[in-house]
Enzyme design. Structure first.
Site, short mmCIF file in Angstrom:
data_model
loop_
_atom_site.label_atom_id
_atom_site.label_comp_id
_atom_site.label_asym_id
_atom_site.label_seq_id
_atom_site.Cartn_x
_atom_site.Cartn_y
_atom_site.Cartn_z
N GLN A 1 -1.99 6.69 -2.16
CA GLN A 1 -2.36 7.96 -1.51
C GLN A 1 -1.17 8.91 -1.51
O GLN A 1 -0.01 8.47 -1.43
CB GLN A 1 -2.83 7.74 -0.06
CG GLN A 1 -4.30 7.40 0.12
CD GLN A 1 -4.55 5.91 0.04
OE1 GLN A 1 -3.67 5.11 0.36
NE2 GLN A 1 -5.75 5.52 -0.38
N ASN B 1 -15.16 2.51 1.81
CA ASN B 1 -14.14 1.50 1.54
C ASN B 1 -14.80 0.14 1.70
O ASN B 1 -15.50 -0.10 2.69
CB ASN B 1 -12.98 1.65 2.52
CG ASN B 1 -12.29 2.99 2.41
OD1 ASN B 1 -11.47 3.21 1.52
ND2 ASN B 1 -12.62 3.91 3.32
N GLU C 1 -10.61 0.37 -2.17
CA GLU C 1 -10.56 1.61 -1.40
C GLU C 1 -11.28 2.75 -2.12
O GLU C 1 -11.14 2.93 -3.33
CB GLU C 1 -9.11 2.02 -1.14
CG GLU C 1 -8.39 1.11 -0.17
CD GLU C 1 -7.12 1.74 0.37
OE1 GLU C 1 -7.21 2.89 0.87
OE2 GLU C 1 -6.06 1.11 0.28
N ARG C 2 -12.01 3.49 -1.32
CA ARG C 2 -12.72 4.67 -1.82
C ARG C 2 -11.74 5.65 -2.46
O ARG C 2 -10.79 6.09 -1.83
CB ARG C 2 -13.45 5.34 -0.63
CG ARG C 2 -14.19 6.60 -0.96
CD ARG C 2 -14.86 7.21 0.28
NE ARG C 2 -13.89 7.62 1.29
CZ ARG C 2 -14.18 8.43 2.31
NH1 ARG C 2 -15.41 8.90 2.46
NH2 ARG C 2 -13.25 8.74 3.19
N HIS D 1 -16.28 2.37 6.34
CA HIS D 1 -15.90 1.03 5.91
C HIS D 1 -17.10 0.10 5.95
O HIS D 1 -17.91 0.15 6.88
CB HIS D 1 -14.81 0.45 6.81
CG HIS D 1 -13.45 0.95 6.52
ND1 HIS D 1 -12.63 0.38 5.56
CD2 HIS D 1 -12.74 1.98 7.04
CE1 HIS D 1 -11.48 1.05 5.52
NE2 HIS D 1 -11.52 2.01 6.41
N ASN E 1 0.90 -1.17 0.00
CA ASN E 1 0.00 0.00 0.00
C ASN E 1 0.93 1.21 0.00
O ASN E 1 1.56 1.51 1.01
CB ASN E 1 -0.87 -0.06 1.24
CG ASN E 1 -1.94 1.00 1.33
OD1 ASN E 1 -2.46 1.25 2.41
ND2 ASN E 1 -2.29 1.64 0.23
N CYS F 1 -5.58 6.59 7.35
CA CYS F 1 -4.86 5.56 6.59
C CYS F 1 -3.86 4.93 7.52
O CYS F 1 -2.86 5.56 7.89
CB CYS F 1 -4.17 6.16 5.37
SG CYS F 1 -3.26 4.94 4.40
N GLY F 2 -4.12 3.69 7.93
CA GLY F 2 -3.27 3.04 8.91
C GLY F 2 -1.86 2.78 8.43
O GLY F 2 -0.88 2.98 9.16
N ASN F 3 -1.71 2.31 7.19
CA ASN F 3 -0.38 2.04 6.67
C ASN F 3 0.43 3.32 6.53
O ASN F 3 1.63 3.35 6.82
CB ASN F 3 -0.47 1.31 5.33
CG ASN F 3 -0.88 -0.14 5.48
OD1 ASN F 3 -0.42 -0.84 6.38
ND2 ASN F 3 -1.76 -0.60 4.61
N CYS G 1 -4.74 -2.44 3.13
CA CYS G 1 -5.43 -1.26 3.66
C CYS G 1 -5.48 -1.40 5.16
O CYS G 1 -6.14 -2.29 5.69
CB CYS G 1 -6.84 -1.14 3.07
SG CYS G 1 -7.81 0.23 3.75
N GLY G 2 -4.77 -0.52 5.87
CA GLY G 2 -4.69 -0.60 7.32
C GLY G 2 -6.02 -0.36 8.00
O GLY G 2 -6.44 -1.13 8.88
N SER G 3 -6.71 0.72 7.62
CA SER G 3 -8.01 1.00 8.26
C SER G 3 -9.03 -0.06 7.87
O SER G 3 -9.93 -0.40 8.65
CB SER G 3 -8.50 2.40 7.90
OG SER G 3 -8.65 2.57 6.50
N GLY G 4 -8.90 -0.64 6.66
CA GLY G 4 -9.78 -1.73 6.26
C GLY G 4 -9.56 -2.97 7.10
O GLY G 4 -10.51 -3.69 7.44
#
Length: 266
Positions: free
Chosen positions: A45, A182, A200-201, A151, A12, A72-74, A209-212
């Site tokens: 991103q 997402n 991802e949106r 999400h 990512n 965005c977690g990553n 996707c970290g938040s995913g």
């Protein structure tokens, strides 16, 4: 010339720009051009670093279509590793429009990010109308939450049988999601292991996707499908997620990497 750092967490990938000293005048159109993989640098991103009184850094997150992302977690882990390399600190607070995210540097290439507590109400996601966020009427088994961005997690028997390139954009733009969403496709392998593929949106299909992944562990545990701690396997690799019982925060542990650095004419 503008300096940049190309980083990724499990593939990512991000273009990181430093605006702490002065703004660069980025616009949605410029963000799209930089993120373009054929005519620009290319990324999932675009990340801008800004000064943040009371935190170590503020990150502004832009999708490849020029729209803003709330979390965005990553990218959070990647930026924490950059700031740690500058300062020598092991504890870094990354500020986003969704809130402050404390990070712990385990080693230069591995970081734990506290992604905060998920928001579980229909109006928090947000959804278009009042409904049970554990039973979305878009699939047989689908749940929603917000991790600073909307999400939806769809639980499937076999990810390989899902046409993510077809179903992902249709669900991202479903009328039930007024701000789009997402979309995660999750396959439960064991009570402590989830396979996940993401659409991802504003970015499309990504390797991770970290938040995913955060949404996947939250939604899976809420539905009684997994424990609070699990490995999330995505095409780019594995993250370790824990939905901490003591305070409801989601902790995400995973790798970070710098691919290359360079400069370009803005």
């Amino acid at each position: 010339m503008v300096a940049f750092t190309k980083m990724h967490g499990l593939g990512n990938d991000f273009v990181v720009l430093d605006e702490r000293a002065a703004p660069l005048g980025l616009t949605p159109d410029l963000a799209r051009r930089i993120a373009d993989r054929h005519f620009g640098i290319g990324c999932d991103q675009l990340i801008s670093l800004e000064a943040a009184p009371g935190a170590d850094v503020f990150i502004r997150i832009r999708n490849p279509d020029g729209s803003d992302a709330g979390a965005c977690g990553n990218a959070t882990r990647c930026v924490a590793s950059l700031i740690a390399a500058e300062t020598g600190q092991r504890q870094i607070t990354v500020r986003t429009i969704a809130g402050d995210l404390p990070c712990t540097i385990l080693r230069p290439d591995r970081v734990v990010a506290d992604m905060g507590a998920p928001r579980l109400g229909w109006h928090d996601v947000p959804l278009a109308e009042a409904m049970d966020t554990l039973a979305l009427p878009i699939a047989e088994a689908a749940a929603a939450c917000s991790m600073g961005n909307p999400h939806a997690t769809l639980f499937v028997d076999d990810i390989a049988a899902v046409d993510i390139g077809k179903d992902g954009p249709l669900l991202e733009h479903h009328p039930i999601f007024p701000e789009r969403a997402n979309i995660g496709f999750a396959q439960i392998l064991a009570p402590d292991h989830i396979r996940l593929a993401m659409w991802e949106r504003g970015a499309g299909q990504t390797l991770a996707c970290g938040s995913g992944a955060c949404a996947a562990i939250v939604n899976a545990h809420r539905r009684g499908m997994t424990r609070r701690r699990a490995t999330i396997s995505m095409p780019g690799g594995d993250l370790i997620l824990e939905w901490r019982e003591s305070d409801g925060h989601v902790l995400m542990e995973g790798p970070v990497a710098t691919a290359f650095t360079g400069s370009f004419a803005l």
